[in-house]
Motif scaffolding. Structure first.
Motif, PDB file in Angstrom:
ATOM      1  N   TYR A 144       0.843  -1.210   0.000  1.00 23.09           N
ATOM      2  CA  TYR A 144       0.000   0.000   0.000  1.00 23.09           C
ATOM      3  C   TYR A 144       0.873   1.254   0.000  1.00 23.09           C
ATOM      4  CZ  TYR A 144      -3.009   3.734   1.691  1.00 23.09           C
ATOM      5  OH  TYR A 144      -3.681   4.928   1.816  1.00 23.09           O
ATOM      6  N   ALA A 145       1.829   1.323   0.924  1.00 22.86           N
ATOM      7  CA  ALA A 145       2.695   2.491   1.006  1.00 22.86           C
ATOM      8  C   ALA A 145       3.545   2.637  -0.253  1.00 22.86           C
ATOM      9  CB  ALA A 145       3.597   2.391   2.241  1.00 22.86           C
ATOM     10  N   GLN A 146       3.999   1.520  -0.797  1.00 27.68           N
ATOM     11  CA  GLN A 146       4.819   1.556  -2.013  1.00 27.68           C
ATOM     12  C   GLN A 146       4.018   2.102  -3.190  1.00 27.68           C
ATOM     13  OE1 GLN A 146       8.006   0.722  -2.177  1.00 27.68           O
ATOM     14  NE2 GLN A 146       8.466   0.316  -4.330  1.00 27.68           N
ATOM     15  N   ALA A 147       2.803   1.578  -3.387  1.00 27.24           N
ATOM     16  CA  ALA A 147       1.967   2.032  -4.500  1.00 27.24           C
ATOM     17  C   ALA A 147       1.579   3.494  -4.320  1.00 27.24           C
ATOM     18  CB  ALA A 147       0.713   1.158  -4.593  1.00 27.24           C
ATOM     19  N   ARG A 148       1.275   3.883  -3.102  1.00 30.54           N
ATOM     20  CA  ARG A 148       0.898   5.277  -2.824  1.00 30.54           C
ATOM     21  C   ARG A 148       2.015   6.237  -3.166  1.00 30.54           C
ATOM     22  NH1 ARG A 148      -0.130   6.556   3.369  1.00 30.54           N
ATOM     23  NH2 ARG A 148       2.115   6.095   3.350  1.00 30.54           N
ATOM     24  N   LEU A 149       3.237   5.918  -2.727  1.00 30.21           N
ATOM     25  CA  LEU A 149       4.378   6.789  -2.978  1.00 30.21           C
ATOM     26  C   LEU A 149       4.675   6.911  -4.466  1.00 30.21           C
ATOM     27  CD1 LEU A 149       6.717   8.421  -1.647  1.00 30.21           C
ATOM     28  CD2 LEU A 149       8.074   6.326  -1.791  1.00 30.21           C
ATOM     29  N   ILE A 150       4.716   5.774  -5.160  1.00 27.92           N
ATOM     30  CA  ILE A 150       5.031   5.783  -6.594  1.00 27.92           C
ATOM     31  C   ILE A 150       3.960   6.531  -7.378  1.00 27.92           C
ATOM     32  CG2 ILE A 150       5.264   4.311  -8.634  1.00 27.92           C
ATOM     33  CD1 ILE A 150       6.571   2.213  -6.846  1.00 27.92           C
ATOM     34  N   TRP A 151       2.677   6.287  -7.051  1.00 27.48           N
ATOM     35  CA  TRP A 151       1.608   6.933  -7.807  1.00 27.48           C
ATOM     36  C   TRP A 151       1.634   8.440  -7.600  1.00 27.48           C
ATOM     37  CZ3 TRP A 151      -2.541  10.137  -7.315  1.00 27.48           C
ATOM     38  CH2 TRP A 151      -3.409  10.209  -8.412  1.00 27.48           C
ATOM     39  N   LEU A 152       1.790   8.891  -6.357  1.00 25.66           N
ATOM     40  CA  LEU A 152       1.796  10.332  -6.087  1.00 25.66           C
ATOM     41  C   LEU A 152       2.981  11.019  -6.757  1.00 25.66           C
ATOM     42  CD1 LEU A 152       0.751  10.492  -2.319  1.00 25.66           C
ATOM     43  CD2 LEU A 152      -0.522  11.410  -4.275  1.00 25.66           C
ATOM     44  N   GLN A 153       4.153  10.407  -6.699  1.00 23.91           N
ATOM     45  CA  GLN A 153       5.316  10.994  -7.357  1.00 23.91           C
ATOM     46  C   GLN A 153       5.091  11.121  -8.858  1.00 23.91           C
ATOM     47  OE1 GLN A 153       8.477   8.363  -5.986  1.00 23.91           O
ATOM     48  NE2 GLN A 153       9.259   9.947  -4.627  1.00 23.91           N
ATOM     49  N   ASN A 154       4.543  10.059  -9.461  1.00 27.03           N
ATOM     50  CA  ASN A 154       4.317  10.066 -10.893  1.00 27.03           C
ATOM     51  C   ASN A 154       3.269  11.096 -11.287  1.00 27.03           C
ATOM     52  OD1 ASN A 154       4.680   8.761 -13.600  1.00 27.03           O
ATOM     53  ND2 ASN A 154       2.504   8.321 -13.313  1.00 27.03           N
ATOM     54  N   ARG A 155       2.166  11.155 -10.529  1.00 29.47           N
ATOM     55  CA  ARG A 155       1.091  12.103 -10.850  1.00 29.47           C
ATOM     56  C   ARG A 155       1.565  13.535 -10.715  1.00 29.47           C
ATOM     57  NH1 ARG A 155      -3.232  13.034 -13.985  1.00 29.47           N
ATOM     58  NH2 ARG A 155      -4.748  14.408 -12.981  1.00 29.47           N
ATOM     59  N   ARG A 156       2.290  13.828  -9.656  1.00 28.62           N
ATOM     60  CA  ARG A 156       2.786  15.195  -9.457  1.00 28.62           C
ATOM     61  C   ARG A 156       3.791  15.576 -10.539  1.00 28.62           C
ATOM     62  NH1 ARG A 156       3.545  15.068  -2.818  1.00 28.62           N
ATOM     63  NH2 ARG A 156       1.306  14.922  -2.342  1.00 28.62           N
ATOM     64  N   PHE A 157       4.590  14.610 -10.968  1.00 24.26           N
ATOM     65  CA  PHE A 157       5.534  14.881 -12.061  1.00 24.26           C
ATOM     66  C   PHE A 157       4.775  15.180 -13.351  1.00 24.26           C
ATOM     67  CE2 PHE A 157       8.019  13.345 -15.695  1.00 24.26           C
ATOM     68  CZ  PHE A 157       9.160  14.117 -15.562  1.00 24.26           C
ATOM     69  N   GLU A 158       3.720  14.396 -13.646  1.00 23.95           N
ATOM     70  CA  GLU A 158       2.922  14.623 -14.847  1.00 23.95           C
ATOM     71  C   GLU A 158       2.326  16.028 -14.870  1.00 23.95           C
ATOM     72  OE1 GLU A 158      -0.042  11.596 -14.769  1.00 23.95           O
ATOM     73  OE2 GLU A 158       1.202  10.106 -15.812  1.00 23.95           O
TER      74      GLU A 158
END
Length: 240
Positions: A206-220
């Motif tokens: 859960y924490a891994q997916a949350r971190l990766i998704w937020l980083q990717n979305r904010r970068f986009e």
């Protein structure tokens, strides 16, 4: 649109502030329950279906289905680009849609990219970002996966931003939805090793997916301020 933006602005504030690690997750308990459901659904249905889909169909057909889905989504990209004041993006997406629809046989082939017309992608969640609406709380949605309150609001509005849905009769109007679902299966199958490593091999998926998704979305979104707030070593202490 104004009403939706107002609602999103209220939702984006959330009941709690951003945590020291740069992640606003006041609903973590509920989100983890949804994550467990999504993980079980992936293991039982989505993963086997995706691997089977990618194994049976040639890459060329998978690519064509993905191209078709993206092409049918181009009008929505045009609308959101206009709402963001991005005339260049709206123009590129318009030309891409016409080019691929005519020369690419209804979008089955991405001729526009061969003509050096780069793909321009956006959604109403990004429109809200451009309008100044905050990211809001992190959410994990059933079936749909990681999101935020702003992104979730945008996903609802995007159901109505594609002009094709108003001019195409049934059942043709659902072709894009079916193609998008098939394209999602294709991506899940092609990137199975990466997704599996997150969902089934990490100490806290859960924490891994949350971190990766937020980083990717904010970068986009180019949300450099928010992205800078995320602690890249947050997983060192979470979930252990």
């Amino acid at each position: 649109m104004f009403a939706v933006g107002s609602v999103a602005a209220c939702a984006a504030s959330g009941p709690a502030g951003v945590q020291p690690d740069g992640i606003n997750d006041p609903y973590e308990t509920q989100n983890r329950r949804v994550h467990a459901f999504n993980r079980g659904l992936d293991r039982a249905i989505v993963r086997p279906a995706a691997i089977g889909y990618s194994s049976v169909l040639p890459d060329e057909i998978e690519d064509s289905v993905g191209n078709f889905a993206r092409n049918l989504g181009e009008p929505s990209v045009v609308v959101n680009s206009l709402l963001q004041g991005d005339l260049q993006g709206a123009g590129i997406s318009t030309v891409r849609f016409v080019t691929n629809s005519v020369l690419g046989i209804f979008g089955l082939f991405d001729v526009a990219t061969d003509f050096r017309l780069p793909q321009h992608d956006t959604d109403f969640g990004e429109t809200l970002f451009v309008w100044g609406v905050g990211e809001g709380a992190y959410l994990e949605l059933p079936v749909l996966g990681p999101s935020t309150s702003r992104r979730a609001t945008g996903m609802v509005v995007d159901l109505f931003t594609n002009p094709l849905s108003y001019v195409v009769d049934s059942p043709e109007r659902y072709y894009g939805t079916v193609a998008a679902a098939a394209s999602g299966l294709s991506r899940r199958g092609r990137f199975s090793d990466t997704v599996d490593s997150i969902l089934y091999e990490s100490a806290d998926s859960y924490a891994q997916a949350r971190l990766i998704w937020l980083q990717n979305r904010r970068f986009e979104l180019g949300d450099t301020g928010a992205a800078a707030d995320i602690d890249p070593f947050a997983l060192d202490t979470e979930g252990f």
